[in-house]
Motif scaffolding. Structure first.
Motif, PDB file in Angstrom:
ATOM      1  N   SER A  89       0.841  -1.189   0.000  1.00 41.51           N
ATOM      2  CA  SER A  89       0.000   0.000   0.000  1.00 41.51           C
ATOM      3  C   SER A  89       0.878   1.241   0.000  1.00 41.51           C
ATOM      4  O   SER A  89       2.075   1.182   0.313  1.00 41.51           O
ATOM      5  N   THR A  90       0.260   2.346  -0.373  1.00 41.87           N
ATOM      6  CA  THR A  90       0.984   3.607  -0.387  1.00 41.87           C
ATOM      7  C   THR A  90       0.065   4.725   0.068  1.00 41.87           C
ATOM      8  O   THR A  90      -1.148   4.677  -0.148  1.00 41.87           O
ATOM      9  N   THR A  91       0.636   5.726   0.673  1.00 42.21           N
ATOM     10  CA  THR A  91      -0.128   6.871   1.129  1.00 42.21           C
ATOM     11  C   THR A  91      -0.631   7.697  -0.046  1.00 42.21           C
ATOM     12  O   THR A  91      -0.266   7.449  -1.202  1.00 42.21           O
ATOM     13  N   ARG A  92      -1.434   8.688   0.255  1.00 44.06           N
ATOM     14  CA  ARG A  92      -2.022   9.496  -0.815  1.00 44.06           C
ATOM     15  C   ARG A  92      -0.968  10.198  -1.656  1.00 44.06           C
ATOM     16  O   ARG A  92      -1.119  10.346  -2.870  1.00 44.06           O
ATOM     17  N   SER A  93       0.104  10.619  -1.044  1.00 43.86           N
ATOM     18  CA  SER A  93       1.152  11.316  -1.783  1.00 43.86           C
ATOM     19  C   SER A  93       2.118  10.350  -2.458  1.00 43.86           C
ATOM     20  O   SER A  93       2.866  10.743  -3.349  1.00 43.86           O
ATOM     21  N   GLY A  94       2.126   9.118  -1.994  1.00 43.90           N
ATOM     22  CA  GLY A  94       3.054   8.131  -2.524  1.00 43.90           C
ATOM     23  C   GLY A  94       4.372   8.065  -1.783  1.00 43.90           C
ATOM     24  O   GLY A  94       5.220   7.229  -2.105  1.00 43.90           O
ATOM     25  N   THR A  95       4.536   8.925  -0.792  1.00 45.75           N
ATOM     26  CA  THR A  95       5.823   8.951  -0.097  1.00 45.75           C
ATOM     27  C   THR A  95       5.961   7.828   0.930  1.00 45.75           C
ATOM     28  O   THR A  95       7.074   7.419   1.261  1.00 45.75           O
ATOM     29  N   GLY A  96       4.840   7.340   1.426  1.00 47.42           N
ATOM     30  CA  GLY A  96       4.883   6.227   2.371  1.00 47.42           C
ATOM     31  C   GLY A  96       4.453   4.938   1.697  1.00 47.42           C
ATOM     32  O   GLY A  96       3.450   4.912   0.988  1.00 47.42           O
ATOM     33  N   THR A  97       5.238   3.871   1.878  1.00 50.32           N
ATOM     34  CA  THR A  97       4.913   2.584   1.265  1.00 50.32           C
ATOM     35  C   THR A  97       5.041   1.467   2.300  1.00 50.32           C
ATOM     36  O   THR A  97       5.874   1.549   3.221  1.00 50.32           O
ATOM     37  N   TYR A  98       4.242   0.446   2.126  1.00 49.14           N
ATOM     38  CA  TYR A  98       4.199  -0.674   3.067  1.00 49.14           C
ATOM     39  C   TYR A  98       4.062  -1.961   2.260  1.00 49.14           C
ATOM     40  O   TYR A  98       3.370  -1.991   1.248  1.00 49.14           O
ATOM     41  N   TYR A  99       4.731  -3.015   2.741  1.00 49.62           N
ATOM     42  CA  TYR A  99       4.756  -4.258   1.985  1.00 49.62           C
ATOM     43  C   TYR A  99       4.539  -5.456   2.886  1.00 49.62           C
ATOM     44  O   TYR A  99       4.944  -5.473   4.051  1.00 49.62           O
TER      45      TYR A  99
END
Length: 119
Positions: free
Chosen positions: A50-60
């Motif tokens: 997943s990624t935050t709205r801005s794309g700066t945070g990502t999770y796997y």
């Protein structure tokens, strides 16, 4: 409301790569947190990334960490899942989904795209 359409799935040999796309239409894509999920035959759907709205945070998920990369281009209303070093166990239908900030569940889902990895 937002509509999601995935593309980019296919058949690939183990060790190969694919890039999935998730095209969004309707309400502004940048308003949503985006995620990718997958469901293999006979198994429950599982979280991939997943990624935050801005794309700066990502999770796997641990199973894809270091091999898959999630990204998004809010100007183009498109999300991506770059999949490298694919394994047969990555075979599944892949879905993109989004939810509004603060929501506890993903609100909107695409129809899915099949990824098959041969050994």
């Amino acid at each position: 409301q937002v509509q999601l359409v995935e593309s980019g799935g296919g058949l690939v040999q183990a060790g190969g790569s694919l890039r999935l796309s998730c095209a969004a239409s309707g309400r502004s894509f940048s308003s949503y947190v985006m995620g990718w999920f997958r469901q293999a035959p006979g198994k429950e759907r599982e979280f991939v990334a997943s990624t935050t709205r801005s794309g700066t945070g990502t999770y796997y998920a641990d199973s894809v960490k270091g091999r898959f990369t999630i990204s998004r281009d809010n100007a183009k209303n498109v999300g991506y899942l770059q999949m490298n070093s694919l394994k047969p166990e990555d075979t599944a239908v892949y879905y993109c989904a989004v939810h509004e900030i603060g929501a506890t569940e993903y609100d909107y889902w695409g129809q899915g795209t099949q990824v098959t990895v041969s050994s």
